[in-house]
Write a protein that holds these residues in place. Structure first.
Motif, PDB file in Angstrom:
ATOM      1  N   MET A 158      10.820 -10.480  -0.008  1.00 55.24           N
ATOM      2  CA  MET A 158      10.449 -10.423   1.403  1.00 55.24           C
ATOM      3  C   MET A 158      10.647 -11.792   2.034  1.00 55.24           C
ATOM      4  SD  MET A 158       7.026  -8.632   2.832  1.00 55.24           S
ATOM      5  CE  MET A 158       6.447  -7.341   1.769  1.00 55.24           C
ATOM      6  N   ASN A 159      11.301 -11.822   3.183  1.00 57.50           N
ATOM      7  CA  ASN A 159      11.446 -13.123   3.839  1.00 57.50           C
ATOM      8  C   ASN A 159      10.214 -13.411   4.697  1.00 57.50           C
ATOM      9  OD1 ASN A 159      11.715 -12.103   6.504  1.00 57.50           O
ATOM     10  ND2 ASN A 159      13.921 -11.790   6.225  1.00 57.50           N
ATOM     11  N   SER A 160      10.170 -14.617   5.250  1.00 62.20           N
ATOM     12  CA  SER A 160       8.966 -15.052   5.970  1.00 62.20           C
ATOM     13  C   SER A 160       8.680 -14.174   7.192  1.00 62.20           C
ATOM     14  CB  SER A 160       9.091 -16.516   6.380  1.00 62.20           C
ATOM     15  OG  SER A 160      10.207 -16.699   7.213  1.00 62.20           O
ATOM     16  N   ASN A 161       9.724 -13.773   7.933  1.00 60.74           N
ATOM     17  CA  ASN A 161       9.519 -12.929   9.118  1.00 60.74           C
ATOM     18  C   ASN A 161       8.948 -11.564   8.734  1.00 60.74           C
ATOM     19  OD1 ASN A 161      10.462 -14.930  10.788  1.00 60.74           O
ATOM     20  ND2 ASN A 161      12.544 -14.110  10.894  1.00 60.74           N
ATOM     21  N   GLU A 162       9.433 -11.009   7.618  1.00 61.92           N
ATOM     22  CA  GLU A 162       8.931  -9.704   7.162  1.00 61.92           C
ATOM     23  C   GLU A 162       7.456  -9.796   6.772  1.00 61.92           C
ATOM     24  OE1 GLU A 162      11.651  -8.903   3.987  1.00 61.92           O
ATOM     25  OE2 GLU A 162      13.004  -7.734   5.263  1.00 61.92           O
ATOM     26  N   SER A 204       5.435 -10.113  10.121  1.00 59.43           N
ATOM     27  CA  SER A 204       5.408  -8.871  10.919  1.00 59.43           C
ATOM     28  C   SER A 204       4.652  -7.769  10.176  1.00 59.43           C
ATOM     29  CB  SER A 204       6.816  -8.424  11.309  1.00 59.43           C
ATOM     30  OG  SER A 204       7.518  -7.940  10.198  1.00 59.43           O
ATOM     31  N   SER A 205       4.777  -7.729   8.869  1.00 55.50           N
ATOM     32  CA  SER A 205       4.027  -6.747   8.081  1.00 55.50           C
ATOM     33  C   SER A 205       2.524  -6.996   8.193  1.00 55.50           C
ATOM     34  CB  SER A 205       4.470  -6.805   6.614  1.00 55.50           C
ATOM     35  OG  SER A 205       3.617  -6.030   5.818  1.00 55.50           O
ATOM     36  N   SER A 206       2.144  -8.269   8.141  1.00 51.72           N
ATOM     37  CA  SER A 206       0.719  -8.623   8.261  1.00 51.72           C
ATOM     38  C   SER A 206       0.166  -8.189   9.616  1.00 51.72           C
ATOM     39  CB  SER A 206       0.522 -10.136   8.109  1.00 51.72           C
ATOM     40  OG  SER A 206       0.941 -10.565   6.843  1.00 51.72           O
TER      41      SER A 206
END
Length: 186
Positions: free
Chosen positions: A1-5, A8-10
């Motif tokens: 998982m990259n940082s943006n994912e 946004s998931s959080s």
């Protein structure tokens, strides 16, 4: 998982916890009529369990009265039975055309009990938000360990996740405070 994912998931999962809290609290009675009290009522209609709002119109003709008018009069008895089985704490009055639910005035003691229930539900939502934070932090640590993120990136992500968590917890507290106020002032 990259940082943006991860971020946004959080945000998405914490937002869902807040929405679930709002839905849960909408079914708690505050001493005045609210159509959402009937959200969890299902009715046996031609052999299928059907949500009440799909087979009847629900209106609030007076501040403490909910009126249920079936689209099909033959469903009236089943609607009454469904409301009783939903155990919402209000006895339906069937007049042959409609079902009236008169929301009783709450006693001070009952208001305090409901306020405690609201607080407990809010605490469950905070736990859900913290679980999301823990999962997100674990993803960051795993990414750092696998060299997906530098140490600086990992720290920045952890700080951002904490900010999102703090904002979500604050939202949960506001939702709970608003509902407690509604219950106590009824």
């Amino acid at each position: 998982m990259n940082s943006n994912e991860i971020i946004s998931s959080s945000k998405d999962r914490m937002g869902k916890a807040e929405q679930a809290l709002k839905r849960e609290l909408s079914t708690i009675r505050a001493g005045h009529a609210n159509a959402s009290l009937l959200n969890n009522v299902t009715v046996s209609y031609y052999g299928a369990d059907t949500p009440l709002n799909q087979i009847a119109s629900i209106t609030i003709p007076e501040p403490r009265v909910i009126m249920v008018t079936p689209y099909d009069k033959s469903a009236l008895d089943n609607i009454e039975k469904g409301i009783l089985e939903a155990n919402i704490g209000i006895n339906p009055a069937n007049d042959g055309d409609n079902i009236r639910l008169v929301v009783p005035q709450l006693t001070e003691e009952r208001r305090k009990e409901i306020a405690k229930q609201v607080k407990a539900t809010g605490e469950q939502s905070k736990v859900a938000v913290r679980n999301v934070r823990r999962d997100s932090m674990d993803s960051v640590k795993k990414g750092n360990k696998n060299d997906d993120f530098t140490d600086d990136e990992a720290h920045r992500l952890e700080d951002e996740i904490q900010k999102i968590t703090d904002a979500s917890i604050k939202n949960v507290e506001q939702i709970v405070a608003d509902k407690e106020k509604e219950v106590m002032n009824g």
